[in-house]
Design a protein around this motif. Structure first.
Motif, PDB file in Angstrom:
ATOM      1  N   GLY A  74       0.788  -1.227   0.000  1.00  0.00           N
ATOM      2  CA  GLY A  74       0.000   0.000   0.000  1.00  0.00           C
ATOM      3  C   GLY A  74       0.817   1.273   0.000  1.00  0.00           C
ATOM      4  O   GLY A  74       0.297   2.353   0.255  1.00  0.00           O
ATOM      5  N   ARG A  75       2.095   1.176  -0.323  1.00  0.00           N
ATOM      6  CA  ARG A  75       2.946   2.365  -0.326  1.00  0.00           C
ATOM      7  C   ARG A  75       3.076   2.980  -1.708  1.00  0.00           C
ATOM      8  O   ARG A  75       3.893   3.877  -1.916  1.00  0.00           O
ATOM      9  N   ALA A  76       2.285   2.495  -2.646  1.00  0.00           N
ATOM     10  CA  ALA A  76       2.223   3.096  -3.982  1.00  0.00           C
ATOM     11  C   ALA A  76       0.764   3.168  -4.384  1.00  0.00           C
ATOM     12  O   ALA A  76       0.344   2.607  -5.389  1.00  0.00           O
ATOM     13  N   ALA A  77       0.001   3.857  -3.561  1.00  0.00           N
ATOM     14  CA  ALA A  77      -1.436   3.957  -3.799  1.00  0.00           C
ATOM     15  C   ALA A  77      -1.717   4.979  -4.899  1.00  0.00           C
ATOM     16  O   ALA A  77      -1.088   6.029  -4.960  1.00  0.00           O
ATOM     17  N   GLY A  78      -2.628   4.654  -5.758  1.00  0.00           N
ATOM     18  CA  GLY A  78      -3.032   5.554  -6.823  1.00  0.00           C
ATOM     19  C   GLY A  78      -2.220   5.358  -8.093  1.00  0.00           C
ATOM     20  O   GLY A  78      -1.033   5.060  -8.052  1.00  0.00           O
ATOM     21  N   GLU A  79      -2.906   5.518  -9.205  1.00  0.00           N
ATOM     22  CA  GLU A  79      -2.279   5.293 -10.505  1.00  0.00           C
ATOM     23  C   GLU A  79      -1.100   6.223 -10.754  1.00  0.00           C
ATOM     24  O   GLU A  79      -0.048   5.792 -11.230  1.00  0.00           O
ATOM     25  N   LYS A  80      -1.247   7.500 -10.435  1.00  0.00           N
ATOM     26  CA  LYS A  80      -0.157   8.465 -10.664  1.00  0.00           C
ATOM     27  C   LYS A  80       1.070   8.119  -9.823  1.00  0.00           C
ATOM     28  O   LYS A  80       2.196   8.185 -10.306  1.00  0.00           O
ATOM     29  N   ARG A  81       0.845   7.754  -8.584  1.00  0.00           N
ATOM     30  CA  ARG A  81       1.963   7.398  -7.694  1.00  0.00           C
ATOM     31  C   ARG A  81       2.685   6.155  -8.212  1.00  0.00           C
ATOM     32  O   ARG A  81       3.907   6.100  -8.225  1.00  0.00           O
ATOM     33  N   ARG A  82       1.926   5.146  -8.652  1.00  0.00           N
ATOM     34  CA  ARG A  82       2.534   3.923  -9.195  1.00  0.00           C
ATOM     35  C   ARG A  82       3.309   4.229 -10.471  1.00  0.00           C
ATOM     36  O   ARG A  82       4.417   3.728 -10.675  1.00  0.00           O
ATOM     37  N   GLU A  83       2.747   5.063 -11.319  1.00  0.00           N
ATOM     38  CA  GLU A  83       3.421   5.442 -12.563  1.00  0.00           C
ATOM     39  C   GLU A  83       4.723   6.181 -12.264  1.00  0.00           C
ATOM     40  O   GLU A  83       5.766   5.905 -12.861  1.00  0.00           O
ATOM     41  N   TRP A  84       4.663   7.119 -11.335  1.00  0.00           N
ATOM     42  CA  TRP A  84       5.845   7.887 -10.984  1.00  0.00           C
ATOM     43  C   TRP A  84       6.907   6.982 -10.369  1.00  0.00           C
ATOM     44  O   TRP A  84       8.085   7.062 -10.709  1.00  0.00           O
ATOM     45  N   LEU A  85       6.503   6.089  -9.443  1.00  0.00           N
ATOM     46  CA  LEU A  85       7.445   5.182  -8.795  1.00  0.00           C
ATOM     47  C   LEU A  85       8.098   4.256  -9.811  1.00  0.00           C
ATOM     48  O   LEU A  85       9.314   4.068  -9.788  1.00  0.00           O
ATOM     49  N   SER A  86       7.321   3.692 -10.715  1.00  0.00           N
ATOM     50  CA  SER A  86       7.906   2.780 -11.701  1.00  0.00           C
ATOM     51  C   SER A  86       8.916   3.511 -12.583  1.00  0.00           C
ATOM     52  O   SER A  86       9.999   2.990 -12.869  1.00  0.00           O
ATOM     53  N   GLY A  87       8.609   4.728 -12.991  1.00  0.00           N
ATOM     54  CA  GLY A  87       9.550   5.512 -13.787  1.00  0.00           C
ATOM     55  C   GLY A  87      10.824   5.832 -13.019  1.00  0.00           C
ATOM     56  O   GLY A  87      11.930   5.729 -13.556  1.00  0.00           O
ATOM     57  N   TRP A  88      10.673   6.196 -11.749  1.00  0.00           N
ATOM     58  CA  TRP A  88      11.834   6.527 -10.919  1.00  0.00           C
ATOM     59  C   TRP A  88      12.716   5.289 -10.728  1.00  0.00           C
ATOM     60  O   TRP A  88      13.934   5.377 -10.835  1.00  0.00           O
ATOM     61  N   LEU A  89      12.100   4.139 -10.465  1.00  0.00           N
ATOM     62  CA  LEU A  89      12.875   2.908 -10.294  1.00  0.00           C
ATOM     63  C   LEU A  89      13.609   2.517 -11.577  1.00  0.00           C
ATOM     64  O   LEU A  89      14.788   2.146 -11.535  1.00  0.00           O
ATOM     65  N   ILE A  90      12.934   2.629 -12.705  1.00  0.00           N
ATOM     66  CA  ILE A  90      13.567   2.293 -13.985  1.00  0.00           C
ATOM     67  C   ILE A  90      14.747   3.222 -14.257  1.00  0.00           C
ATOM     68  O   ILE A  90      15.834   2.777 -14.624  1.00  0.00           O
ATOM     69  N   ASP A  91      14.536   4.526 -14.064  1.00  0.00           N
ATOM     70  CA  ASP A  91      15.616   5.493 -14.283  1.00  0.00           C
ATOM     71  C   ASP A  91      16.777   5.249 -13.323  1.00  0.00           C
ATOM     72  O   ASP A  91      17.949   5.319 -13.717  1.00  0.00           O
ATOM     73  N   THR A  92      16.470   4.969 -12.075  1.00  0.00           N
ATOM     74  CA  THR A  92      17.514   4.732 -11.072  1.00  0.00           C
ATOM     75  C   THR A  92      18.312   3.486 -11.422  1.00  0.00           C
ATOM     76  O   THR A  92      19.543   3.481 -11.317  1.00  0.00           O
ATOM     77  N   TYR A  93      17.633   2.457 -11.858  1.00  0.00           N
ATOM     78  CA  TYR A  93      18.294   1.207 -12.270  1.00  0.00           C
ATOM     79  C   TYR A  93      19.162   1.443 -13.509  1.00  0.00           C
ATOM     80  O   TYR A  93      20.329   1.068 -13.549  1.00  0.00           O
ATOM     81  N   ARG A  94      18.587   2.088 -14.508  1.00  0.00           N
ATOM     82  CA  ARG A  94      19.287   2.322 -15.774  1.00  0.00           C
ATOM     83  C   ARG A  94      20.503   3.221 -15.607  1.00  0.00           C
ATOM     84  O   ARG A  94      21.545   2.991 -16.207  1.00  0.00           O
ATOM     85  N   ASP A  95      20.390   4.244 -14.774  1.00  0.00           N
ATOM     86  CA  ASP A  95      21.445   5.235 -14.638  1.00  0.00           C
ATOM     87  C   ASP A  95      22.441   4.912 -13.521  1.00  0.00           C
ATOM     88  O   ASP A  95      23.333   5.718 -13.243  1.00  0.00           O
ATOM     89  N   ALA A  96      22.311   3.749 -12.911  1.00  0.00           N
ATOM     90  CA  ALA A  96      23.163   3.389 -11.774  1.00  0.00           C
ATOM     91  C   ALA A  96      24.622   3.258 -12.186  1.00  0.00           C
ATOM     92  O   ALA A  96      24.928   2.789 -13.283  1.00  0.00           O
ATOM     93  N   PRO A  97      25.508   3.643 -11.286  1.00  0.00           N
ATOM     94  CA  PRO A  97      26.922   3.368 -11.530  1.00  0.00           C
ATOM     95  C   PRO A  97      27.164   1.864 -11.378  1.00  0.00           C
ATOM     96  O   PRO A  97      26.256   1.133 -10.962  1.00  0.00           O
ATOM     97  N   PRO A  98      28.343   1.386 -11.663  1.00  0.00           N
ATOM     98  CA  PRO A  98      28.609  -0.051 -11.515  1.00  0.00           C
ATOM     99  C   PRO A  98      28.332  -0.522 -10.083  1.00  0.00           C
ATOM    100  O   PRO A  98      28.658   0.190  -9.126  1.00  0.00           O
ATOM    101  N   PRO A  99      27.731  -1.685  -9.928  1.00  0.00           N
ATOM    102  CA  PRO A  99      27.422  -2.202  -8.588  1.00  0.00           C
ATOM    103  C   PRO A  99      28.650  -2.309  -7.692  1.00  0.00           C
ATOM    104  O   PRO A  99      28.533  -2.278  -6.468  1.00  0.00           O
TER     105      PRO A  99
END
Length: 174
Positions: A74-99
């Motif tokens: 329940g920490r990503a309630a609402g369509e806009k919040r889920r959309e924003w979170l998924s985009g942020w996670l994808i960008d964070t994953y894609r732009d990450a420095p080497p593990p």
């Protein structure tokens, strides 16, 4: 929307990006001594809490797992919040420095948390210095020191951990 440059200048986001690439066992090691409130970012701290929960359950903190956990809890309630979170996670994953930089970034994040704790404590003392009696002021000085000292200990432990080589462990995991 976040950009690749954000990952370069935001150590919290870079640290989370590294974590999103790690298997659960390595993420658990990197997360040792970390708390979600070590991060100051409005999304970074809650995202780290989700990662900590996943890793504690033995699940790798891949973006889809973090997203699913946020929705399920329940920490990503609402369509806009889920959309924003998924985009942020994808960008964070894609732009990450080497593990392999996860340990180093952990020390950067913990140092910043320690400095923030000192600053908050200093502001409390500064605000009280002219209006508080000496006994209360002494108690205030001692109270804040414990939190900063605990953060200092975790930062120092992380400095020792950062000397280890996570890249060799990543090669074995791959």
């Amino acid at each position: 929307m976040a950009t690749a440059a954000d990952a370069l200048i935001d150590p919290e986001r870079a640290f989370l990006g590294c974590l999103l690439h790690l298997p659960a066992t390595l993420a658990r090691r990197v997360l040792a001594g970390m708390r979600a409130d070590d991060l100051a970012g409005a999304l970074a701290a809650p995202a780290l809490q989700l990662v900590i929960e996943l890793v504690a359950a033995g699940t790798a903190p891949a973006p889809v797992a973090v997203y699913a956990h946020a929705v399920a809890t329940g920490r990503a309630a609402g369509e806009k919040r889920r959309e924003w979170l998924s985009g942020w996670l994808i960008d964070t994953y894609r732009d990450a420095p080497p593990p392999a930089l996860a340990d180093h970034l952990k020390t950067v994040v913990l140092e910043a948390a320690w400095r923030r704790a000192l600053l908050v404590h200093a502001h409390r003392i500064e605000q009280a210095i002219d209006t508080t009696d000496t006994a209360a002021l002494r108690e205030l000085a001692d109270d804040g020191h414990a939190g900063a000292a605990e953060l200092w200990s975790r930062y120092q432990a992380a400095l020792g951990d950062s000397q280890s080589d996570i890249s060799s462990a990543l090669e074995v995991a791959a």
